[in-house]
Scaffold this active site. Sequence first.
Site, PDB file in Angstrom:
ATOM      1  N   ASP A  36      40.422  43.906  51.931  1.00 49.00           N
ATOM      2  CA  ASP A  36      39.361  44.133  50.960  1.00 49.00           C
ATOM      3  C   ASP A  36      38.967  42.844  50.251  1.00 49.00           C
ATOM      4  O   ASP A  36      39.625  41.831  50.363  1.00 49.00           O
ATOM      5  CB  ASP A  36      39.815  45.170  49.934  1.00 49.00           C
ATOM      6  CG  ASP A  36      39.735  46.581  50.489  1.00 49.00           C
ATOM      7  OD1 ASP A  36      39.106  46.762  51.545  1.00 49.00           O
ATOM      8  OD2 ASP A  36      40.305  47.493  49.866  1.00 49.00           O
ATOM      9  N   LYS A  58      32.708  44.373  50.231  1.00 49.66           N
ATOM     10  CA  LYS A  58      31.255  44.280  50.107  1.00 49.66           C
ATOM     11  C   LYS A  58      30.793  42.852  50.296  1.00 49.66           C
ATOM     12  O   LYS A  58      31.365  41.925  49.762  1.00 49.66           O
ATOM     13  CB  LYS A  58      30.832  44.731  48.701  1.00 49.66           C
ATOM     14  CG  LYS A  58      30.790  46.207  48.550  1.00 49.66           C
ATOM     15  CD  LYS A  58      30.298  46.547  47.146  1.00 49.66           C
ATOM     16  CE  LYS A  58      30.974  47.838  46.667  1.00 49.66           C
ATOM     17  NZ  LYS A  58      30.892  48.022  45.231  1.00 49.66           N
ATOM     18  N   MET A 172      37.893  47.324  36.349  1.00 46.10           N
ATOM     19  CA  MET A 172      36.486  47.496  36.705  1.00 46.10           C
ATOM     20  C   MET A 172      35.629  47.738  35.465  1.00 46.10           C
ATOM     21  O   MET A 172      34.649  48.473  35.506  1.00 46.10           O
ATOM     22  CB  MET A 172      36.318  48.663  37.686  1.00 46.10           C
ATOM     23  CG  MET A 172      37.004  48.405  39.014  1.00 46.10           C
ATOM     24  SD  MET A 172      36.851  49.779  40.174  1.00 46.10           S
ATOM     25  CE  MET A 172      38.114  50.871  39.552  1.00 46.10           C
TER      26      MET A 172
HETATM   27  N1  SAH Z   1      44.090  48.129  43.662  1.00 40.48           N
HETATM   28  C1  SAH Z   1      43.742  47.081  42.714  1.00 40.48           C
HETATM   29  C2  SAH Z   1      42.550  47.458  41.865  1.00 40.48           C
HETATM   30  C3  SAH Z   1      41.256  47.575  42.621  1.00 40.48           C
HETATM   31  S1  SAH Z   1      39.893  47.916  41.585  1.00 40.48           S
HETATM   32  C4  SAH Z   1      44.958  46.753  41.866  1.00 40.48           C
HETATM   33  O1  SAH Z   1      45.939  47.505  41.877  1.00 40.48           O
HETATM   34  O2  SAH Z   1      44.943  45.722  41.206  1.00 40.48           O
HETATM   35  C5  SAH Z   1      39.254  46.312  41.271  1.00 40.48           C
HETATM   36  C6  SAH Z   1      39.583  45.868  39.862  1.00 40.48           C
HETATM   37  O3  SAH Z   1      40.904  45.375  39.781  1.00 40.48           O
HETATM   38  C7  SAH Z   1      38.747  44.739  39.341  1.00 40.48           C
HETATM   39  O4  SAH Z   1      37.502  45.199  38.859  1.00 40.48           O
HETATM   40  C8  SAH Z   1      39.602  44.212  38.222  1.00 40.48           C
HETATM   41  O5  SAH Z   1      39.514  45.040  37.087  1.00 40.48           O
HETATM   42  C9  SAH Z   1      40.985  44.371  38.801  1.00 40.48           C
HETATM   43  N2  SAH Z   1      41.542  43.157  39.403  1.00 40.48           N
HETATM   44  C10 SAH Z   1      42.002  43.036  40.650  1.00 40.48           C
HETATM   45  N3  SAH Z   1      42.508  41.811  40.863  1.00 40.48           N
HETATM   46  C11 SAH Z   1      42.375  41.136  39.695  1.00 40.48           C
HETATM   47  C12 SAH Z   1      42.717  39.824  39.251  1.00 40.48           C
HETATM   48  N4  SAH Z   1      43.306  38.932  40.048  1.00 40.48           N
HETATM   49  N5  SAH Z   1      42.439  39.492  37.973  1.00 40.48           N
HETATM   50  C13 SAH Z   1      41.851  40.356  37.141  1.00 40.48           C
HETATM   51  N6  SAH Z   1      41.494  41.595  37.517  1.00 40.48           N
HETATM   52  C14 SAH Z   1      41.761  41.984  38.771  1.00 40.48           C
END
Ligand code: SAH
Length: 270
Positions: A36, A58, A172
Amino acid sequence: LSKGKVYIAGAGPGDPSLLTVKTAELLRVADVVIYDRLVDPEVLKIARDGARKIYAGKRAGEQWIQEEINALMLAEAKKGRVVLRLKGGDPMIFGRGGEEAEFLRLHGVDFEIVPGVTSALAAPAMAGIPLTHRLLSSSLLIVTGQEAPSKGKRSVDWRLAAGAADTLVILMGAGNFPEVAAELISGGLSSKTPVAVVEWAATPRQRTRLFTLGALGMGGADDEIAPPSVIVVGRVASLAKKLDWFRVDGKTTLKKNKTRPRRARADRSS
Ligand code: SAH
């Protein structure tokens, strides 16, 4: 590791050293890696030479449809490949890991789920924010900020969320945080509640900024809250000032922000 099996695995927040040992092993042997958008390029470098790496996030003007991803996993598994379905953070936290597992079960494909370090936990830790604290927070709520309150079809009741836990961790939420903040204040949170915004956690682009809910609710951030970011709302957020520890090229990732709360609007919460 089995042929014809799909491993639904979390890649952690960024830094490859935050991968689980199992996911790193899977990367070294998988035939196909379907990944992803938020999977860090450094993580993908671990994949073995000759592995097919397929981006399923995307792109500008293009969007993978979940059915296509499902069909791809199925096809590769049926060919007897070791398929690694790699997602940022943890696959079961806002990652559709559950939906993909449901699909695979329905089609009789073997799968394993490999947890990852979710950004919901990692981003605060990287910023020096303890999500629980004996004196400040006994509970936390992980919630998506994506459904705009104005959309009508809302699944998050922000006013309820305001009182549901001592600490809120919003994923998000970059797109419409002013609206969310206003709802949280209506739900009873003080406009003085500390808010930390942690962007690009566990990467060289990490940046942490501290605000109050009131200032952010009025669009007080000096520049936008850019995705990907984790937003922490609650008293623990201010500990970032004291516990800021992560350095990129020797520099702090806690950045000053020029919040300019507009005084014209009344603060209804206090
Ligand atoms: N499965 C992922 C979340 C996916 S949804 C997890 O467990 O982290 C996508 C959201 O994850 C983003 O909009 C943001 O809010 C967060 N996110 C993912 N990686 C990040 C990072 N390195 N730093 C800050 N936010 C992050």
